[in-house]
Design a protein around this motif. Structure first.
Motif, short mmCIF file in Angstrom:
data_model
loop_
_atom_site.label_atom_id
_atom_site.label_comp_id
_atom_site.label_asym_id
_atom_site.label_seq_id
_atom_site.Cartn_x
_atom_site.Cartn_y
_atom_site.Cartn_z
N ALA A 13 -59.02 68.44 48.76
CA ALA A 13 -59.39 67.65 49.93
C ALA A 13 -60.22 68.48 50.90
CB ALA A 13 -58.15 67.10 50.62
N ASP A 14 -59.80 69.72 51.16
CA ASP A 14 -60.55 70.60 52.07
C ASP A 14 -61.94 70.88 51.51
OD1 ASP A 14 -58.33 70.71 53.70
OD2 ASP A 14 -57.74 72.75 53.09
N PHE A 15 -62.02 71.13 50.22
CA PHE A 15 -63.31 71.41 49.57
C PHE A 15 -64.22 70.19 49.67
CE2 PHE A 15 -66.13 71.66 45.88
CZ PHE A 15 -66.62 72.96 46.00
N ASP A 16 -63.67 69.04 49.36
CA ASP A 16 -64.45 67.79 49.37
C ASP A 16 -65.00 67.47 50.75
OD1 ASP A 16 -65.49 65.52 47.98
OD2 ASP A 16 -63.91 64.30 48.89
N ASN A 17 -64.22 67.73 51.78
CA ASN A 17 -64.62 67.40 53.16
C ASN A 17 -65.50 68.45 53.82
OD1 ASN A 17 -63.21 64.94 53.19
ND2 ASN A 17 -61.30 65.99 53.69
N ALA A 18 -65.65 69.60 53.20
CA ALA A 18 -66.43 70.69 53.79
C ALA A 18 -67.93 70.48 53.59
CB ALA A 18 -66.02 72.01 53.15
N PRO A 19 -68.76 71.03 54.48
CA PRO A 19 -70.21 70.95 54.28
C PRO A 19 -70.64 71.82 53.09
CG PRO A 19 -69.69 72.31 56.19
CD PRO A 19 -68.39 71.72 55.71
N GLU A 20 -71.83 71.56 52.57
CA GLU A 20 -72.35 72.29 51.41
C GLU A 20 -72.42 73.80 51.65
OE1 GLU A 20 -74.00 71.05 48.30
OE2 GLU A 20 -72.77 69.29 48.72
N SER A 21 -72.58 74.21 52.91
CA SER A 21 -72.73 75.63 53.22
C SER A 21 -71.39 76.34 53.44
CB SER A 21 -73.58 75.79 54.48
OG SER A 21 -72.96 75.12 55.58
N ALA A 22 -70.29 75.62 53.35
CA ALA A 22 -68.96 76.21 53.59
C ALA A 22 -68.66 77.30 52.58
CB ALA A 22 -67.89 75.13 53.54
N LEU A 23 -67.94 78.31 53.05
CA LEU A 23 -67.52 79.43 52.19
C LEU A 23 -66.02 79.34 51.93
CD1 LEU A 23 -69.47 82.34 53.91
CD2 LEU A 23 -70.11 81.09 51.84
N PHE A 24 -65.64 79.63 50.69
CA PHE A 24 -64.23 79.57 50.29
C PHE A 24 -63.83 80.88 49.63
CE2 PHE A 24 -65.67 75.22 50.47
CZ PHE A 24 -64.64 74.58 51.12
N ASN A 25 -62.56 81.25 49.78
CA ASN A 25 -62.06 82.45 49.12
C ASN A 25 -61.69 82.15 47.67
OD1 ASN A 25 -59.44 81.34 49.06
ND2 ASN A 25 -58.90 82.28 51.00
N GLN A 26 -61.36 83.20 46.93
CA GLN A 26 -61.10 83.02 45.50
C GLN A 26 -59.80 82.25 45.23
OE1 GLN A 26 -60.99 86.67 43.33
NE2 GLN A 26 -59.02 87.29 44.16
N VAL A 27 -58.85 82.30 46.14
CA VAL A 27 -57.61 81.54 45.94
C VAL A 27 -57.92 80.03 45.94
CG1 VAL A 27 -55.35 80.98 46.92
CG2 VAL A 27 -56.15 83.35 46.89
N THR A 28 -58.71 79.60 46.91
CA THR A 28 -59.09 78.18 46.98
C THR A 28 -59.89 77.77 45.76
OG1 THR A 28 -59.08 78.25 49.39
CG2 THR A 28 -60.29 76.45 48.36
N ILE A 29 -60.85 78.60 45.36
CA ILE A 29 -61.69 78.26 44.20
C ILE A 29 -60.87 78.26 42.92
CG2 ILE A 29 -63.73 78.91 42.86
CD1 ILE A 29 -64.22 77.63 45.69
N SER A 30 -59.89 79.13 42.81
CA SER A 30 -59.04 79.11 41.62
C SER A 30 -58.25 77.80 41.55
CB SER A 30 -58.11 80.32 41.58
OG SER A 30 -57.10 80.22 42.57
N LEU A 31 -57.84 77.28 42.71
CA LEU A 31 -57.14 75.99 42.74
C LEU A 31 -58.10 74.85 42.38
CD1 LEU A 31 -54.99 76.51 45.94
CD2 LEU A 31 -54.13 76.30 43.60
N ILE A 32 -59.33 74.91 42.88
CA ILE A 32 -60.34 73.89 42.57
C ILE A 32 -60.64 73.90 41.08
CG2 ILE A 32 -62.77 73.21 42.94
CD1 ILE A 32 -61.02 72.87 45.45
N ARG A 33 -60.83 75.09 40.54
CA ARG A 33 -61.21 75.25 39.14
C ARG A 33 -60.00 75.18 38.20
NH1 ARG A 33 -64.31 80.42 36.64
NH2 ARG A 33 -63.62 79.82 34.58
N ASP A 34 -58.81 75.20 38.76
CA ASP A 34 -57.56 75.19 38.00
C ASP A 34 -57.49 76.37 37.03
OD1 ASP A 34 -55.03 74.28 37.40
OD2 ASP A 34 -55.70 72.84 35.90
N CYS A 35 -57.73 77.54 37.58
CA CYS A 35 -57.63 78.78 36.81
C CYS A 35 -56.97 79.83 37.70
CB CYS A 35 -59.02 79.24 36.35
SG CYS A 35 -60.09 79.82 37.69
N SER A 36 -56.75 80.99 37.16
CA SER A 36 -56.14 82.06 37.95
C SER A 36 -57.22 82.83 38.72
CB SER A 36 -55.39 83.03 37.04
OG SER A 36 -56.30 83.73 36.22
#
Length: 85
Positions: A13-36
């Protein structure tokens, strides 16, 4: 397990609502990508995976780069796609 599901739901939800230029840490991206996070680290070490930027020692992923990386993977309707029919 329920906690991870809730964390992933919030991250999506946070990723979807963020602007295209938003920066995310690897923990969030691992959750988005469903990987470690180790998978993301290995991808960076190998020179592949999602493009990233480093700000001092922090690794960040731009939403636009994550979306572009995901676009290169086409949805599959079967695990036997490409198999002899």
């Amino acid at each position: 397990m329920l906690n991870k599901t809730l964390d992933r739901t919030k991250a999506l939800a946070d990723f979807d609502n963020a602007p295209e230029s938003a920066l995310f840490n690897q923990v969030t991206i691992s959750l988005i990508r469903d990987c470690s996070t180790a998978t993301l680290e290995r991808d960076r070490w190998a020179g592949g995976g999602i493009p990233f930027i480093k700000i001092n020692r922090a690794v960040k992923y731009r939403k636009a780069d994550v979306l572009a990386w995901l676009e290169q993977y086409q949805p599959q309707s079967s695990t036997s796609v490409g198999a002899a029919q």
